[in-house]
Enzyme design. Structure first.
Site, PDB file in Angstrom:
ATOM      1  N   HIS A   4       0.834  -1.210   0.000  1.00 35.80           N
ATOM      2  CA  HIS A   4       0.000   0.000   0.000  1.00 35.80           C
ATOM      3  C   HIS A   4       0.862   1.250   0.000  1.00 35.80           C
ATOM      4  O   HIS A   4       0.512   2.261  -0.629  1.00 35.80           O
ATOM      5  CB  HIS A   4      -0.940   0.001   1.203  1.00 35.80           C
ATOM      6  N   CYS A   5       1.991   1.202   0.677  1.00 39.33           N
ATOM      7  CA  CYS A   5       2.867   2.370   0.793  1.00 39.33           C
ATOM      8  C   CYS A   5       3.523   2.747  -0.531  1.00 39.33           C
ATOM      9  O   CYS A   5       3.913   3.903  -0.719  1.00 39.33           O
ATOM     10  CB  CYS A   5       3.962   2.119   1.822  1.00 39.33           C
TER      11      CYS A   5
END
Length: 367
Positions: free
Chosen positions: A359-360
């Protein structure tokens, strides 16, 4: 005296599980995140590129020195749009624009102030000028409008939206002294609502243990549907994570969303075996002056909540080794919660080494 920002009237931040126009990512090369030899991390990123492009376009950014390597690595992939835009690292979630949408005017990017997760107080590197300029540069390159929210400091990973007026954040991150210490909690909330078109902010007390971002919400809690969230969890009361997750669970069970609906909280266990940075791992980094360093035995902030929705799938971190069963369990839970999407587990240990996860390193561009 504090004056609430005018923000972007009529714009709202869609949920991540709403349809995407594309995904934004950055080619990894920083030695202090990915090591002097970043090929293992780059291979893990390429696996994410492959998964994303199965259902949507991918904008991949690389600086001039890294452009040839990025081009070679993606030459066989369809739907990759390679842009020469430089950055200090590869955390597209945090340095890319946060996109909001207006029913008539369409998309607009927001460029927050970025200070490497804490600036001179507890930031992770000393020079973040390229990262801070990236959101506006990307919007210019693709012909999308971009509004500056400066001097308000925020990273994309520190906020989650349900697309229906509710935001998730953590107190530990947004109230940290390295971001907006001149603003009160209420003023921070008003700023978020003005820019993101929200009506309610839910403030989880804590995030993932030892998360160097001051505990971004995207590593601990995420919407999977309106009024439904997953929360990183452990049943092991001796684990440092237990008290943090228990506090957030107690908070969420008392809350309603912007539409007055109580939240259904689905527990998503963290890896059964903590993932530690080995002496060999630490020796492979090459840290710049002023950059946060790692030490042997340091616990990495591993969580399966750091997954990413694409148009066709849910991309879930997999850590392998003694956590093989934990990996499979996370995929089973998310498949039950997201029956209309393909749940795809991707090797992510090398991404975790950099300090974050799937997600990052991704940022959705809504339709």
């Amino acid at each position: 005296m504090y004056k609430p920002p005018s923000g972007l009237a009529g714009y709202t931040m869609p949920a991540e599980y709403a349809p995407h126009r594309a995904t934004l990512m950055i080619w990894p090369s920083r030695p202090g995140s990915w090591g002097r030899d970043p090929r293992a991390a780059q291979a893990a990123f390429v696996r994410v590129f492959e998964a994303v492009t199965q259902s949507e376009d991918l904008y991949l950014l690389a600086g001039p020195d890294q452009l040839p390597a990025a081009r070679a690595a993606t030459a066989r992939l369809p739907r990759v749009k390679l842009l020469c835009i430089d950055s200090d690292d590869a955390w597209a979630r945090d340095v890319g624009p946060t996109f909001v949408r207006h029913p008539q005017k369409g998309l607009c990017g927001i460029s927050w102030s970025f200070n490497a997760w804490g600036g001179t107080v507890d930031g992770l590197y000393a020079d973040w000028r390229k990262d801070d300029a990236l959101a506006a540069a990307f919007c210019r390159a693709v012909g999308l409008p971009c509004a500056s929210a400066a001097p308000f400091v925020l990273e994309g990973g520190s906020v989650h939206s349900d697309g229906e007026g509710t935001l998730l954040v953590t107190e530990s991150c947004l109230l940290s002294p390295g971001r907006n210490p001149q603003l009160s909690r209420q003023e921070i909330e008003e700023t978020l609502c003005a820019w993101l078109g929200a009506q309610k902010v839910l403030w989880l007390p804590r995030g993932i243990y030892n998360d160097e971002t001051n505990e971004h919400v995207d590593n601990v809690c995420a919407f999977v549907a309106p009024a439904n969230v997953v929360l990183a969890w452990t049943d092991n009361t001796a684990d440092e994570q237990y008290a943090l997750s228990a506090a957030s669970l107690a908070y969420l069970q008392r809350q309603t969303d912007a539409k007055g609906r109580p939240l259904t909280v689905h527990r998503l266990p963290v890896p059964d075996h903590p993932i530690l940075c080995s002496a060999g791992d630490c020796a492979a980094y090459d840290f710049a002056p002023g950059e946060d360093v790692r030490t042997p035995g340091e616990r990495l902030a591993a969580s399966y909540v750091n997954f990413y929705f694409t148009n066709g799938a849910v991309l879930v971190p997999q850590f392998g080794g003694e956590n093989a069963e934990s990996d499979a369990r996370a995929c089973r839970i998310l498949q039950q919660l997201c029956p209309d999407r393909r749940v795809t587990g991707l090797p992510a240990r090398e991404i975790l080494q950099g300090g974050g996860n799937i997600h990052c390193i991704t940022q959705q561009i809504p339709l």
